[in-house]
Scaffold this motif. Sequence first.
Motif, PDB file in Angstrom:
ATOM      1  N   GLU A  74       0.831  -1.209   0.000  1.00 39.73           N
ATOM      2  CA  GLU A  74       0.000   0.000   0.000  1.00 39.73           C
ATOM      3  C   GLU A  74       0.868   1.263   0.000  1.00 39.73           C
ATOM      4  N   PHE A  75       1.983   1.191   0.684  1.00 42.82           N
ATOM      5  CA  PHE A  75       2.939   2.294   0.774  1.00 42.82           C
ATOM      6  C   PHE A  75       3.625   2.502  -0.573  1.00 42.82           C
ATOM      7  N   ASP A  76       4.152   1.410  -1.124  1.00 42.08           N
ATOM      8  CA  ASP A  76       4.833   1.474  -2.424  1.00 42.08           C
ATOM      9  C   ASP A  76       3.923   2.028  -3.513  1.00 42.08           C
ATOM     10  N   LYS A  77       2.653   1.656  -3.457  1.00 48.20           N
ATOM     11  CA  LYS A  77       1.705   2.099  -4.483  1.00 48.20           C
ATOM     12  C   LYS A  77       1.661   3.622  -4.555  1.00 48.20           C
ATOM     13  N   VAL A  78       1.685   4.290  -3.416  1.00 49.08           N
ATOM     14  CA  VAL A  78       1.672   5.759  -3.378  1.00 49.08           C
ATOM     15  C   VAL A  78       3.050   6.317  -3.733  1.00 49.08           C
ATOM     16  N   ILE A  79       4.063   5.799  -3.092  1.00 52.03           N
ATOM     17  CA  ILE A  79       5.405   6.374  -3.224  1.00 52.03           C
ATOM     18  C   ILE A  79       5.970   6.249  -4.635  1.00 52.03           C
ATOM     19  N   PHE A  80       5.749   5.120  -5.294  1.00 50.76           N
ATOM     20  CA  PHE A  80       6.352   4.897  -6.604  1.00 50.76           C
ATOM     21  C   PHE A  80       5.400   5.169  -7.772  1.00 50.76           C
ATOM     22  N   ASP A  81       4.249   5.745  -7.492  1.00 48.60           N
ATOM     23  CA  ASP A  81       3.317   6.150  -8.549  1.00 48.60           C
ATOM     24  C   ASP A  81       3.871   7.409  -9.213  1.00 48.60           C
TER      25      ASP A  81
END
Length: 116
Positions: A74-81
Amino acid sequence: MRTGVLAALVAVAAGKSATASHILVKEESKCQELKTDIEGGASFADLAKKHSTCPSGKSGGSLGNFRQGQMVPEFDKVIFDPATEMGKTYGCVKTQFGHHLIQVVKREGVKGSEEL
């Protein structure tokens, strides 16, 4: 090989990394309250120090530098978008740990990235 593990390995090979900060709280209502405070001009780092339940709160919420796949999905989805803007507050993002407000400071290997 699981898809998530494969994606993480591809990300590491591609050199995707980020520097970000977060504020972690248990209740979504508290997360929303803090987001409103930040949008009103409050300091993200000061609020992290005061309210975050994560040990990173002591350092203003800084998570330092990490590679894609090292944080929860869930974190990666925001950060690497690629659409995520540097310095903008995102959230409330729900994970197994609670509710997060996230600010990306720097990204590498992601199209459209820049440093604050």
